[in-house]
Design a protein around this motif. Sequence first.
Motif, PDB file in Angstrom:
ATOM      1  N   GLU A  17       6.988 -12.496  -9.948  1.00 32.10           N
ATOM      2  CA  GLU A  17       7.353 -12.283  -8.583  1.00 32.10           C
ATOM      3  C   GLU A  17       8.646 -12.933  -8.139  1.00 32.10           C
ATOM      4  OE1 GLU A  17       8.132  -9.658  -5.651  1.00 32.10           O
ATOM      5  OE2 GLU A  17       6.252  -9.374  -6.924  1.00 32.10           O
ATOM      6  N   PHE A  18       8.892 -14.005  -7.935  1.00 33.41           N
ATOM      7  CA  PHE A  18       9.921 -14.948  -7.414  1.00 33.41           C
ATOM      8  C   PHE A  18      11.042 -15.188  -8.549  1.00 33.41           C
ATOM      9  CE2 PHE A  18       6.233 -15.441  -4.734  1.00 33.41           C
ATOM     10  CZ  PHE A  18       6.504 -14.852  -3.516  1.00 33.41           C
ATOM     11  N   LEU A  19      10.609 -14.827  -9.832  1.00 34.10           N
ATOM     12  CA  LEU A  19      11.862 -15.137 -10.745  1.00 34.10           C
ATOM     13  C   LEU A  19      12.645 -13.712 -10.808  1.00 34.10           C
ATOM     14  CD1 LEU A  19       9.642 -16.778 -13.416  1.00 34.10           C
ATOM     15  CD2 LEU A  19      10.761 -17.988 -11.524  1.00 34.10           C
ATOM     16  N   PRO A  20      13.790 -13.774 -11.146  1.00 31.46           N
ATOM     17  CA  PRO A  20      14.696 -12.575 -11.381  1.00 31.46           C
ATOM     18  C   PRO A  20      14.478 -11.931 -12.374  1.00 31.46           C
ATOM     19  CG  PRO A  20      16.082 -14.557 -12.058  1.00 31.46           C
ATOM     20  CD  PRO A  20      14.598 -15.094 -11.463  1.00 31.46           C
ATOM     21  N   PRO A 100       8.139   3.106 -19.051  1.00 31.55           N
ATOM     22  CA  PRO A 100       8.686   1.779 -19.691  1.00 31.55           C
ATOM     23  C   PRO A 100      10.264   1.930 -20.084  1.00 31.55           C
ATOM     24  CG  PRO A 100       6.640   2.733 -20.607  1.00 31.55           C
ATOM     25  CD  PRO A 100       7.139   3.656 -19.636  1.00 31.55           C
ATOM     26  N   ILE A 101      10.669   2.952 -20.246  1.00 32.43           N
ATOM     27  CA  ILE A 101      12.319   3.298 -20.458  1.00 32.43           C
ATOM     28  C   ILE A 101      13.274   2.799 -19.357  1.00 32.43           C
ATOM     29  CG2 ILE A 101      14.175   4.641 -21.308  1.00 32.43           C
ATOM     30  CD1 ILE A 101      12.196   4.012 -23.424  1.00 32.43           C
ATOM     31  N   THR A 102      12.914   3.174 -17.892  1.00 30.28           N
ATOM     32  CA  THR A 102      13.373   2.823 -17.101  1.00 30.28           C
ATOM     33  C   THR A 102      13.574   1.222 -16.861  1.00 30.28           C
ATOM     34  OG1 THR A 102      12.742   4.868 -15.750  1.00 30.28           O
ATOM     35  CG2 THR A 102      13.644   3.092 -14.401  1.00 30.28           C
ATOM     36  N   VAL A 103      12.225   0.642 -17.206  1.00 31.37           N
ATOM     37  CA  VAL A 103      12.200  -0.821 -16.766  1.00 31.37           C
ATOM     38  C   VAL A 103      12.958  -1.453 -17.919  1.00 31.37           C
ATOM     39  CG1 VAL A 103      10.640  -2.534 -17.256  1.00 31.37           C
ATOM     40  CG2 VAL A 103       9.699  -0.565 -15.913  1.00 31.37           C
ATOM     41  N   ALA A 104      12.995  -0.891 -19.254  1.00 30.95           N
ATOM     42  CA  ALA A 104      13.774  -1.650 -20.335  1.00 30.95           C
ATOM     43  C   ALA A 104      15.143  -1.628 -19.981  1.00 30.95           C
ATOM     44  CB  ALA A 104      13.320  -1.098 -21.655  1.00 30.95           C
ATOM     45  N   VAL A 105      15.790  -0.439 -19.721  1.00 34.80           N
ATOM     46  CA  VAL A 105      17.127  -0.316 -19.332  1.00 34.80           C
ATOM     47  C   VAL A 105      17.447  -1.266 -18.087  1.00 34.80           C
ATOM     48  CG1 VAL A 105      18.999   1.244 -18.339  1.00 34.80           C
ATOM     49  CG2 VAL A 105      17.351   1.997 -20.240  1.00 34.80           C
ATOM     50  N   SER A 106      16.713  -1.257 -17.123  1.00 38.52           N
ATOM     51  CA  SER A 106      17.063  -2.033 -15.846  1.00 38.52           C
ATOM     52  C   SER A 106      16.950  -3.553 -16.257  1.00 38.52           C
ATOM     53  CB  SER A 106      15.934  -1.905 -15.056  1.00 38.52           C
ATOM     54  OG  SER A 106      16.084  -0.570 -14.174  1.00 38.52           O
ATOM     55  N   LEU A 107      16.122  -4.056 -17.251  1.00 30.64           N
ATOM     56  CA  LEU A 107      16.073  -5.383 -17.605  1.00 30.64           C
ATOM     57  C   LEU A 107      17.355  -5.675 -18.462  1.00 30.64           C
ATOM     58  CD1 LEU A 107      12.452  -5.644 -19.108  1.00 30.64           C
ATOM     59  CD2 LEU A 107      13.303  -6.847 -17.126  1.00 30.64           C
ATOM     60  N   ILE A 108      17.972  -4.816 -19.215  1.00 31.00           N
ATOM     61  CA  ILE A 108      18.949  -5.137 -19.777  1.00 31.00           C
ATOM     62  C   ILE A 108      20.132  -5.171 -19.145  1.00 31.00           C
ATOM     63  CG2 ILE A 108      20.445  -4.414 -21.710  1.00 31.00           C
ATOM     64  CD1 ILE A 108      17.848  -3.079 -23.268  1.00 31.00           C
ATOM     65  N   ILE A 109      20.316  -4.306 -18.281  1.00 27.00           N
ATOM     66  CA  ILE A 109      21.520  -4.285 -17.432  1.00 27.00           C
ATOM     67  C   ILE A 109      21.502  -5.476 -16.553  1.00 27.00           C
ATOM     68  CG2 ILE A 109      22.756  -3.034 -15.326  1.00 27.00           C
ATOM     69  CD1 ILE A 109      21.910  -0.490 -16.739  1.00 27.00           C
ATOM     70  N   GLY A 111      20.069  -8.217 -17.209  1.00 28.81           N
ATOM     71  CA  GLY A 111      20.203  -9.496 -17.793  1.00 28.81           C
ATOM     72  C   GLY A 111      21.792  -9.755 -18.038  1.00 28.81           C
ATOM     73  N   PHE A 112      22.263  -8.844 -18.413  1.00 29.55           N
ATOM     74  CA  PHE A 112      23.966  -8.876 -18.537  1.00 29.55           C
ATOM     75  C   PHE A 112      24.721  -9.493 -17.112  1.00 29.55           C
ATOM     76  CE2 PHE A 112      23.550  -6.136 -22.181  1.00 29.55           C
ATOM     77  CZ  PHE A 112      24.075  -7.026 -23.023  1.00 29.55           C
ATOM     78  N   TYR A 239      19.218 -13.839 -20.500  1.00 30.28           N
ATOM     79  CA  TYR A 239      18.869 -13.900 -22.015  1.00 30.28           C
ATOM     80  C   TYR A 239      17.621 -13.204 -21.956  1.00 30.28           C
ATOM     81  CZ  TYR A 239      23.082 -16.487 -23.319  1.00 30.28           C
ATOM     82  OH  TYR A 239      24.402 -16.988 -23.486  1.00 30.28           O
ATOM     83  N   TYR A 240      16.535 -13.763 -21.342  1.00 34.09           N
ATOM     84  CA  TYR A 240      15.181 -13.322 -21.395  1.00 34.09           C
ATOM     85  C   TYR A 240      15.044 -11.793 -21.109  1.00 34.09           C
ATOM     86  CZ  TYR A 240      10.316 -12.387 -20.023  1.00 34.09           C
ATOM     87  OH  TYR A 240       9.070 -11.848 -19.975  1.00 34.09           O
ATOM     88  N   ARG A 241      15.770 -11.395 -20.070  1.00 33.57           N
ATOM     89  CA  ARG A 241      15.886  -9.976 -19.551  1.00 33.57           C
ATOM     90  C   ARG A 241      16.201  -9.167 -20.508  1.00 33.57           C
ATOM     91  NH1 ARG A 241      15.567  -8.746 -13.605  1.00 33.57           N
ATOM     92  NH2 ARG A 241      16.489  -6.558 -14.450  1.00 33.57           N
ATOM     93  N   ILE A 242      17.312  -9.346 -21.295  1.00 32.78           N
ATOM     94  CA  ILE A 242      18.118  -8.719 -22.496  1.00 32.78           C
ATOM     95  C   ILE A 242      17.153  -8.593 -23.614  1.00 32.78           C
ATOM     96  CG2 ILE A 242      19.740  -8.427 -24.062  1.00 32.78           C
ATOM     97  CD1 ILE A 242      21.680  -9.932 -21.974  1.00 32.78           C
ATOM     98  N   ILE A 243      16.444  -9.908 -24.034  1.00 29.43           N
ATOM     99  CA  ILE A 243      15.459  -9.675 -25.018  1.00 29.43           C
ATOM    100  C   ILE A 243      14.242  -8.898 -24.803  1.00 29.43           C
ATOM    101  CG2 ILE A 243      14.017 -11.242 -26.572  1.00 29.43           C
ATOM    102  CD1 ILE A 243      16.017 -13.472 -26.249  1.00 29.43           C
ATOM    103  N   ALA A 244      13.850  -9.067 -23.434  1.00 35.80           N
ATOM    104  CA  ALA A 244      12.588  -8.224 -23.182  1.00 35.80           C
ATOM    105  C   ALA A 244      12.671  -6.743 -23.456  1.00 35.80           C
ATOM    106  CB  ALA A 244      12.105  -8.766 -21.768  1.00 35.80           C
ATOM    107  N   GLY A 245      13.985  -6.454 -22.686  1.00 35.42           N
ATOM    108  CA  GLY A 245      14.217  -5.050 -22.626  1.00 35.42           C
ATOM    109  C   GLY A 245      14.450  -4.392 -23.951  1.00 35.42           C
TER     110      GLY A 245
END
Length: 261
Positions: A17-20, A100-109, A111-112, A239-245
Motif C-alpha cells: 500500500e505504501f510502496l510505489p 490484469p493486462i491493465t495492471v501489467a502495462v501500468s506496472l511496466i510504464i 517502472g520506467f 526494476y521490480y515493477r518492470i519485471i512484475a509487469g
Amino acid sequence: MDTLQAVVLAIIEGLTEFLPVSSTGHMIIASSFFGIAGDDFTKLFTIVIQLGTIMSVVVLYFKRFFQSMDFYYKLFVAFLPAVFLGLLLSDFIDSLLENPITVAVSLIIGGFILLKVDDWFGDGEQTEISYLTALKIGFFQCLAMIPGVSRSGASIVGGMSQKLSRTVAAEFSFFLAIPTMFGATVKKSYDYYEAGFQLSSDQVNLLIIGNVVGFLVALIAIKSFISYLSKNGFKIFGYYRIIAGVVVLLIHFFIQELTVI
C-alpha cells in the motif's frame, strides 16, 4: 474466499500500500490467481482492509496529527481531486479492476518512470508544503485510479516534482492515504449496502482478520520504506515493477494460449 486467501491478500495489501508498486495491482493479480477476482466480496474485501493499513500511519505518526489545523486543511485540499474524479469516473474505474493486462502495462510504464525519477527531480530541499503543492499532489494521486499505477508512487512523484525531499513527499503521501482510503471504503461499502449485499458472519470475520494482518504488516513496511528511500531512491522499485509487469503479461498470454489449444 477462505481464511488463507484472506491472510495472503492482507499481507500483500500491508506490504504494497505504501510502496510505489501498486497495492491494487498486486491484489488484482493475487485474487485472479486464486480465481476470486470477480467475486463481489473480494472486491469489497480489498477496499475495506485498507482501513487497517491506514491505521498504521496513525500509530507511527501519532504526534504529527496534533499539529496546527493548517496540516488538515492541506490534506483536505489534496484530497479534493480524488473526490471529484472518483465520483465522476467511478464506473470506468470499476471496469478496469478485473483486468490484469491493465495492471501489467501500468506496472511496466510506472517502472520506467521510477528508474528516471531520481535523475529528473533528485532529493529536493523543500520541506514546507504549500496549498498549491498539496493540490498538485492530489491531482497526481488521481493517476492511481488506473490499476497498477500506485497511489503512493504517483503522489510521491508529484511531491518530488514540486521540489519536496523524498522523505517529506513520502510522508505526505502516507497522510493523504487516510482520507483517500477512508473515503473509498465508505463509498464502496455504501454502494454494496444500497445494492442489498449482505455479509455473512464468516465474511465479517475475514474482514477483521484482513484488517489486523494488513495493519501489522504495514507498520513494518512503512518504517523499512522510509529508511530505504531516504538513502537509495526509487530504482529498485522501478526494476521490480518492470519485471512484475512482464511476468504478468507472459503468464496471461501463456495460459490463454494453452486454453485455446
